[in-house]
Design an enzyme around this catalytic site. Structure first.
Site, mmCIF file in Angstrom:
data_model
loop_
_atom_site.group_PDB
_atom_site.id
_atom_site.type_symbol
_atom_site.label_atom_id
_atom_site.label_comp_id
_atom_site.label_asym_id
_atom_site.label_seq_id
_atom_site.Cartn_x
_atom_site.Cartn_y
_atom_site.Cartn_z
ATOM 1 C CG ASN A 77 -6.561 -0.936 1.021
ATOM 2 O OD1 ASN A 77 -5.841 -0.584 0.084
ATOM 3 N ND2 ASN A 77 -6.084 -1.347 2.179
ATOM 4 C CG HIS B 20 -3.288 3.280 2.012
ATOM 5 N ND1 HIS B 20 -3.765 2.906 0.781
ATOM 6 C CD2 HIS B 20 -3.336 2.173 2.798
ATOM 7 C CE1 HIS B 20 -4.069 1.612 0.819
ATOM 8 N NE2 HIS B 20 -3.824 1.150 2.029
ATOM 9 C CB CYS C 190 -0.933 -0.008 1.195
ATOM 10 S SG CYS C 190 -2.037 -1.444 1.183
HETATM 11 C C1 LIG Z 1 -10.804 -5.852 9.574
HETATM 12 C C2 LIG Z 1 -11.457 -4.777 10.420
HETATM 13 C C3 LIG Z 1 -12.436 -3.964 9.609
HETATM 14 C C4 LIG Z 1 -12.221 -5.454 11.569
HETATM 15 O O1 LIG Z 1 -12.852 -4.457 12.329
HETATM 16 P P1 LIG Z 1 -12.783 -4.536 13.907
HETATM 17 O O2 LIG Z 1 -13.610 -3.460 14.449
HETATM 18 O O3 LIG Z 1 -11.326 -4.550 14.280
HETATM 19 O O4 LIG Z 1 -13.480 -5.862 14.195
HETATM 20 P P2 LIG Z 1 -12.967 -6.993 15.187
HETATM 21 O O5 LIG Z 1 -11.576 -7.395 14.851
HETATM 22 O O6 LIG Z 1 -13.251 -6.478 16.541
HETATM 23 O O7 LIG Z 1 -13.892 -8.189 14.799
HETATM 24 C C5 LIG Z 1 -15.120 -8.333 15.404
HETATM 25 C C6 LIG Z 1 -15.837 -9.498 14.795
HETATM 26 O O8 LIG Z 1 -16.233 -9.141 13.468
HETATM 27 C C7 LIG Z 1 -16.026 -10.250 12.628
HETATM 28 N N1 LIG Z 1 -15.881 -9.812 11.251
HETATM 29 C C8 LIG Z 1 -14.758 -9.623 10.550
HETATM 30 N N2 LIG Z 1 -15.061 -9.264 9.301
HETATM 31 C C9 LIG Z 1 -16.404 -9.224 9.233
HETATM 32 C C10 LIG Z 1 -17.302 -8.917 8.207
HETATM 33 N N3 LIG Z 1 -16.887 -8.562 6.975
HETATM 34 N N4 LIG Z 1 -18.630 -8.949 8.483
HETATM 35 C C11 LIG Z 1 -19.071 -9.280 9.693
HETATM 36 N N5 LIG Z 1 -18.258 -9.609 10.711
HETATM 37 C C12 LIG Z 1 -16.941 -9.570 10.476
HETATM 38 C C13 LIG Z 1 -14.801 -10.914 13.170
HETATM 39 O O9 LIG Z 1 -14.773 -12.253 12.748
HETATM 40 C C14 LIG Z 1 -15.033 -10.777 14.653
HETATM 41 O O10 LIG Z 1 -15.887 -11.820 15.039
HETATM 42 P P3 LIG Z 1 -15.621 -12.674 16.360
HETATM 43 O O11 LIG Z 1 -15.583 -11.635 17.463
HETATM 44 O O12 LIG Z 1 -16.794 -13.575 16.395
HETATM 45 O O13 LIG Z 1 -14.307 -13.333 16.124
HETATM 46 C C15 LIG Z 1 -10.410 -3.840 11.042
HETATM 47 O O14 LIG Z 1 -9.632 -4.541 11.976
HETATM 48 C C16 LIG Z 1 -9.501 -3.243 10.016
HETATM 49 O O15 LIG Z 1 -9.943 -2.494 9.167
HETATM 50 N N6 LIG Z 1 -8.203 -3.517 10.114
HETATM 51 C C17 LIG Z 1 -7.258 -2.994 9.142
HETATM 52 C C18 LIG Z 1 -7.275 -3.833 7.914
HETATM 53 C C19 LIG Z 1 -6.624 -3.150 6.760
HETATM 54 O O16 LIG Z 1 -6.981 -2.044 6.457
HETATM 55 N N7 LIG Z 1 -5.675 -3.809 6.104
HETATM 56 C C20 LIG Z 1 -4.971 -3.271 5.003
HETATM 57 C C21 LIG Z 1 -3.930 -2.349 5.509
HETATM 58 S S1 LIG Z 1 -3.041 -1.649 4.226
#
Ligand SMILES: CC(C)(COP(=O)(O)OP(=O)(O)OC[C@H]1O[C@@H](n2cnc3c(N)ncnc32)[C@H](O)[C@@H]1OP(=O)(O)O)[C@@H](O)C(=O)NCCC(=O)NCCS
Length: 329
Positions: free
Chosen positions: A286, A256, A116
């Site tokens: 993204n 980004h 990224c």
């Molecule tokens: C992935 C992301 C959106 C998850 O959001 P979050 O608020 O951190 O959510 P959590 O990690 O608390 O997950 C909560 C629950 O949601 C679930 N979940 C994950 N993706 C889901 C989706 N698309 N739909 C519904 N539930 C989802 C998880 O499995 C988790 O369930 P569990 O508690 O039963 O295990 C967030 O962590 C994120 O954006 N991280 C950065 C990722 C990124 O941008 N990567 C590229 C970087 S360049």
């Protein structure tokens, strides 16, 4: 020793595929909901490359628009750097294909793999080569088809990413007339393959039936770790610009396009108003190395780049690798 050559951007281009994948479409593929995706990420839809589209065709379309914008012919280009981690194939470089299709007969070319952060790093390499006097006209492209690395059974990753390309032509400032390059940063914290990676297909796990059966060619991500890392380095980079130039000098922040919550958390940490940020996350998700140059062109078209003000572009991603690009428009 400084040559005194000042560098700027002569043209910008962007391209996204026609096909839209909405949150409602994803509800049919994995256990997710429009509400969850919008609340946790700000994403409503993303573009997905169609049959026959490959990374070089996306990059080519963005490059053509950038050259047209710069009123420059392909023959004038001396170097093409394509930032991508989803090239047409591991080698040869996607930049070489784009150069060939463009008719850039006098250009060299290579790919730069920094996920990224790719476009932000490649822009600094290009600016340095021009500042040194070695080259005069460089086309920097960020192009990705991340959809082909995603497991559309994994709700943790498949909702976040989309495909697209953006491009910028860097030249000496007298020809450029837009956005003077002021500097930036390139940073890393290695040993993070377990956090965000496409594990299979390289020398660590060469492609075999077993690696495919194990899904190692799909992107793997520890979302929470990435979230915390991104907010921290994003805020640090913007704070560094504030410390050096002050808040009033900042015209726009084009980060980004990672996740609206990451952007809001970092901006809140440094105490800036959200209306300083330009975001395309709701429409494209993204798009990795393509996200900053797509947003840069769209910000210019929307009149968000203010004459004489700073354009701050922080990026961060797999590696972990992060850095920023700073222009004065
Ligand atoms: C992935 C992301 C959106 C998850 O959001 P979050 O608020 O951190 O959510 P959590 O990690 O608390 O997950 C909560 C629950 O949601 C679930 N979940 C994950 N993706 C889901 C989706 N698309 N739909 C519904 N539930 C989802 C998880 O499995 C988790 O369930 P569990 O508690 O039963 O295990 C967030 O962590 C994120 O954006 N991280 C950065 C990722 C990124 O941008 N990567 C590229 C970087 S360049």
């Amino acid at each position: 020793m400084s040559t005194g050559i000042r560098v700027g951007i002569a043209g910008l281009g962007r391209f996204v595929p026609e096909r839209r994948l909405t949150n409602q479409d994803l509800e049919k593929l994995v256990d997710t909901s429009d509400d969850w995706i919008v609340q946790r990420t700000g994403i409503r839809e993303r573009r997905i490359a169609g049959e026959g589209e490959i990374t070089s065709t996306l990059g080519l379309a963005a490059a053509r628009q950038a050259l047209e914008d710069a009123r420059m012919t392909p023959e004038e280009v001396e170097l093409i750097i394509c930032a991508t981690v989803t090239g047409d194939q591991p080698f040869p470089a996607t930049a070489c294909r784009i150069g060939y299709d463009l008719g850039a007969k006098n250009a060299g070319g290579f790919d730069l793999g920094a996920a990224c952060s790719g476009f932000v790093f490649a822009s600094q390499v290009a600016s340095g080569l021009i500042q040194s006097g070695q080259l005069r006209r460089i086309l920097v492209i960020g192009a990705e088809i991340l959809s082909r690395t995603l497991d559309y059974k994994d709700r943790n990753t498949c909702v976040l990413f989309g495909d697209g390309a953006g491009a910028a032509v860097f030249t000496a400032l007298d020809r450029a007339g837009q956005g003077e390059f002021l500097g930036g940063s390139i940073c890393m914290e290695g040993g993070a393959e377990g956090v965000l990676a496409q594990p299979g297909g390289g020398s660590r796990h060469p492609a075999t039936h077993a690696t495919v059966d194990q899904g190692l060619h799909y992107m793997k991500m520890g979302g929470t770790k990435v979230f915390r890392f991104a907010v921290r380095v994003f805020a640090e980079m913007v704070q560094g610009v504030i410390d050096q130039y002050g808040i009033d000098d900042i015209g726009v922040i084009i980060p980004h396009q990672v996740n609206q919550r990451i952007i809001e958390s970092a901006i809140e940490q440094v105490g800036l108003p959200m209306d300083l940020v330009f975001s395309t996350i709701d429409r494209y998700g993204n798009t990795s190395a393509a996200s900053v140059p797509i947003a840069l062109r769209e910000a210019r078209d929307a009149g968000r780049l203010k004459k004489g003000k700073l354009v701050v572009m922080p990026a961060f991603g797999a590696g972990m690798a992060w850095g920023h690009l700073l222009l004065r428009w």
